[in-house]
Design a protein around this motif. Structure first.
Motif, mmCIF file in Angstrom:
data_model
loop_
_atom_site.group_PDB
_atom_site.id
_atom_site.type_symbol
_atom_site.label_atom_id
_atom_site.label_comp_id
_atom_site.label_asym_id
_atom_site.label_seq_id
_atom_site.Cartn_x
_atom_site.Cartn_y
_atom_site.Cartn_z
ATOM 1 N N ALA A 148 122.122 29.336 58.071
ATOM 2 C CA ALA A 148 121.579 28.096 57.590
ATOM 3 C C ALA A 148 120.381 27.220 58.136
ATOM 4 O O ALA A 148 120.643 27.055 59.501
ATOM 5 N N ILE A 149 119.246 27.323 57.828
ATOM 6 C CA ILE A 149 118.059 26.682 58.725
ATOM 7 C C ILE A 149 117.548 25.668 57.742
ATOM 8 O O ILE A 149 117.619 25.472 56.475
ATOM 9 N N ASN A 150 117.025 24.723 58.659
ATOM 10 C CA ASN A 150 116.302 23.678 57.924
ATOM 11 C C ASN A 150 114.730 23.634 58.310
ATOM 12 O O ASN A 150 114.313 23.550 59.226
ATOM 13 N N GLY A 189 112.890 19.840 56.124
ATOM 14 C CA GLY A 189 113.773 18.947 55.360
ATOM 15 C C GLY A 189 114.349 19.612 54.290
ATOM 16 O O GLY A 189 115.365 18.938 53.479
ATOM 17 N N ASN A 190 114.153 20.920 54.084
ATOM 18 C CA ASN A 190 114.874 21.468 52.924
ATOM 19 C C ASN A 190 115.852 22.580 53.731
ATOM 20 O O ASN A 190 115.442 23.434 54.931
ATOM 21 N N ILE A 191 117.035 22.702 53.207
ATOM 22 C CA ILE A 191 117.889 23.690 53.819
ATOM 23 C C ILE A 191 118.091 25.123 53.095
ATOM 24 O O ILE A 191 117.850 25.203 51.860
ATOM 25 N N PHE A 192 117.981 26.183 54.006
ATOM 26 C CA PHE A 192 117.965 27.440 53.056
ATOM 27 C C PHE A 192 119.070 28.339 54.137
ATOM 28 O O PHE A 192 119.033 28.141 55.139
ATOM 29 N N HIS A 193 119.492 29.276 53.145
ATOM 30 C CA HIS A 193 120.539 30.309 53.847
ATOM 31 C C HIS A 193 119.319 31.442 54.066
ATOM 32 O O HIS A 193 118.627 31.866 53.046
ATOM 33 N N SER A 246 108.141 26.139 53.401
ATOM 34 C CA SER A 246 109.490 25.807 52.805
ATOM 35 C C SER A 246 109.351 25.623 51.240
ATOM 36 O O SER A 246 110.085 26.035 50.358
ATOM 37 N N GLN A 255 110.896 27.589 48.258
ATOM 38 C CA GLN A 255 111.506 26.952 46.824
ATOM 39 C C GLN A 255 111.225 27.653 45.757
ATOM 40 O O GLN A 255 111.776 27.675 44.823
ATOM 41 N N LYS A 298 119.534 27.233 44.474
ATOM 42 C CA LYS A 298 119.910 26.986 45.808
ATOM 43 C C LYS A 298 120.506 27.753 46.728
ATOM 44 O O LYS A 298 120.405 27.846 47.836
ATOM 45 N N ASP A 299 121.457 28.501 46.116
ATOM 46 C CA ASP A 299 122.443 29.293 46.891
ATOM 47 C C ASP A 299 121.880 30.705 47.263
ATOM 48 O O ASP A 299 122.511 31.366 47.930
#
Lengths: 521, 98
Positions: free
Chosen positions: A6-8, A11-15, A53, A57, A63-64
């Motif tokens: 999981a990275i940021n 400000g957005n979190i991504f797998h 980022s 998106q 999101k998953d």
């Protein structure tokens, strides 16, 4: 199955898949390295990350969903490979660099375009604005005067000073002059700034309290900066001088301590013979090398730090530091290992080797004891004295000599007897015995006169292993000994019934009674 | 040369409307002025540092706030100059071509 992280990003979190993460990280690192840690660089990177980022998106349906390698490659192709980004950028930098050349601070680089060896001289010439011929002449001149230290300096500079590769670096190399008047100028500028802000504080018209407070802070800030700059320059000069002086002094002393560096070997220096007496030759060489490493490396780093404080140039401090640390630790390990092996040489101690002699009979009841100086040396000569052992220099050779100790006891037989005990230490028990047996000592009997050598000696190239020699003279009951004045150096704590001090026993006759030795009046 | 034109394009775009970085990219890509997006960000930052444009943070529906770029007074003046030199250039080229 794949591991995800999981990275940021901005400000957005991504797998993200692990391989994709590696790829993305490398990409961002490359860009980061190019733009550097400055204000501008950070902003550019933050913008790029924000855009990445955004793209993620857009591409992810939910999101998953996991970011995979393909997606990262897609992002990189959209953003452009580092080379593509830098190419347009480089062009721009060159344009602006030319217009602000005058303002650019000069940095020390090696100049690969005008080099003979590493481009150090041509780099220095560009830096100081001195003709390269002068620099090279100085190098060659000092090479002879300084016995090679300039060579060392050259190598250090070659290693630590970066080569000017890009056009920007080449421009920086010839940037704004850095010389004494320039340093003075910067300091003057700083001083003016301090003075200005000080004047502002004193300005009675300062309307608000907060303003005044701000100005005090401003003033303190610039005053501190000025002070810091002066300190840094002084520190830099100090470091370089201190480093060089101690390095020269230290290596010089190592040369004296070690005849390995033959040109200096015949300089008389008392301390110079000390290590040779204790330690075998290979160990001395290793000791010298490891000591040079252990003490020399911090000194080199000191010089390096000083040079860095004085001149601005980029170096890979991490690699230099780690290498220096590694070599230094290796030196320490070598030194400790050697010390242990040397200590081991003294491990087995107090091993004795005794010889018993019965004196030939003579027509007298009195035995005369005398001592003769068998080594021609005077106390004014250079020598080292350790616990009855002397290290002297004779005919350009070091010699270990020792003073024996002599005691007088009662004999259990009817004869005068002499017992000689030799003691030494050694790496093993056998070695200790061998060292003890190697002690050379002579005494002679001529009728009623026994003549003792004042010193015992060791064979050539022997090492000091705490050798001792103890002589016991056994006197039968009713027999007499006479202690000649020459025995002064040898006699040691002889028991007698009047508790007379050793030196007061000289020049007198002593008889062995039932109670012990007693003076004949 | 190309970089100068790129700056000119960015300033021209912003003189019409304030925009997000993504809008600028979209427009420049459509006009085939840039191929890769990464090029733009250093440029924007330097233009901002030169005082030709500025930005404010705008909340977005999804995710964190984004930079919303706008041209400054100085930027507008510079753009007028650029317009002149661009016109001069075009005229010069046209004179030669005709």
């Amino acid at each position: 199955m794949k591991k995800t992280l999981a990275i940021n990003i901005s400000g957005n979190i991504f797998h993200i898949d692990e391989d994709a993460f590696e790829n993305l990280q490398n990409y961002l690192r490359t860009i980061n390295a190019h733009y550097g840690a400055g204000e501008e660089g950070r902003e550019i990177i933050a913008d790029i990350e924000a855009r990445i980022s955004e793209i993620f998106q857009e591409k992810l349906s939910s999101k998953d969903q996991v970011v995979n390698l393909e997606m990262v490659e897609k992002v990189i192709s959209i953003m452009g490979k580092p080379e593509e980004i830098f190419a347009t950028d480089e062009e721009e930098q060159n344009n602006s660099a030319q217009s602000v050349t005058v303002k650019k601070k000069r940095r020390l680089y090696r100049d690969p375009d005008h080099r003979v060896f590493g481009g150090v001289s041509s780099g220095l010439s560009a830096y100081f604005g001195i003709d390269v011929v002068v620099i090279r002449l100085l190098f060659v001149l000092f090479l002879f005067v300084s016995a090679g230290f300039v060579f060392l300096l050259y190598i250090i500079l070659w290693i630590v000073v970066p080569k000017a590769i890009t056009t920007t670096q080449k421009l920086e190399m010839k940037g704004k002059k850095v010389n004494i008047s320039n340093i003075e100028e910067t300091i003057k500028d700083e001083y003016k700034e301090v003075k200005d802000s000080f004047d502002k504080i004193r300005d009675k018209n300062a309307p608000h309290v907060k303003d005044g407070f701000d100005r005090v802070i401003d003033f303190l800030g610039s005053a501190l900066r000025l002070l810091l700059k002066v300190v840094i320059i002084l520190l830099g000069i100090g470091f370089v001088i201190a480093g060089f002086v101690s390095l020269i002094g230290f290596i010089g002393s190592m040369i004296f301590a070690h005849t390995f560096f033959s040109p200096f070997a015949d300089i008389n220096f008392t301390g110079s013979i000390l290590p040779k007496v204790f330690i075998d030759t290979t160990s001395i060489t290793l000791f010298t090398i490891s000591t040079i490493i252990v003490i020399g490396i911090p000194l080199l780093l000191l010089i390096f730090a000083g040079v860095k404080l004085l001149f601005r140039f980029k170096t890979n401090n991490k690699i230099i530091g780690l290498t220096a640390l590694g070599v230094w630790l290796a030196g320490i390990v070598l030194l400790i290992t050697l010390s242990f092996s040397q200590v081991k040489a003294y491990m087995y101690g107090s091993t004795r080797h005794s010889e018993n002699y019965t004196l030939k009979t003579f027509n007298n009841d009195t035995l005369y004891l005398k001592s003769a100086n068998n080594i021609d040396f005077s106390y004014e000569d250079e020598n080292i004295d350790l616990d009855r052992i002397k290290i002297i220099k004779q005919d350009d050779k070091e010699m270990i000599i020792g003073e024996p100790t002599l005691d007088i006891e009662r004999s259990h037989s009817d004869h005068f007897e002499i017992k000689v005990r030799k003691k030494s230490r050694g790496r093993t028990h056998e070695k200790a015995i061998e060292n003890a047996q190697n002690i050379i000592y002579k005494w002679t009997q001529k009728d009623s006169l026994v003549l003792f050598n004042q010193f015992f000696t060791l064979p050539e190239n022997s090492k000091w292993r705490n050798q001792h020699l103890h002589i016991t003279i056994k006197v039968p009951n009713g027999k007499v000994v006479y202690l000649d004045d020459s025995m002064e150096k040898i006699i040691h704590d002889i028991d007698n019934i009047t508790n007379t001090w050793d030196y007061d026993m000289l020049g007198e006759k002593w008889i062995m009674t039932k109670e012990g030795l007693s003076r004949i009046k | 040369m190309r970089k100068g034109v790129l700056e000119y394009c960015i300033l021209s775009l912003l003189s019409k409307n304030d925009a997000y970085a993504s809008d600028i990219i979209k427009a420049l890509k459509q006009a085939k002025m840039i191929v890769v997006e990464g090029t733009l960000y250093p440029l924007l930052t330097r233009l901002k540092n030169a005082g030709l444009l500025s930005y404010r943070w705008e909340e977005s529906k999804q995710g964190p706030p984004r930079k919303y770029y706008t041209i400054t007074e100085k930027g507008n003046n510079f753009l007028v100059e650029l317009n002149h030199s661009w016109q001069d250039l075009v005229d010069a080229v046209n004179t030669i071509k005709n």
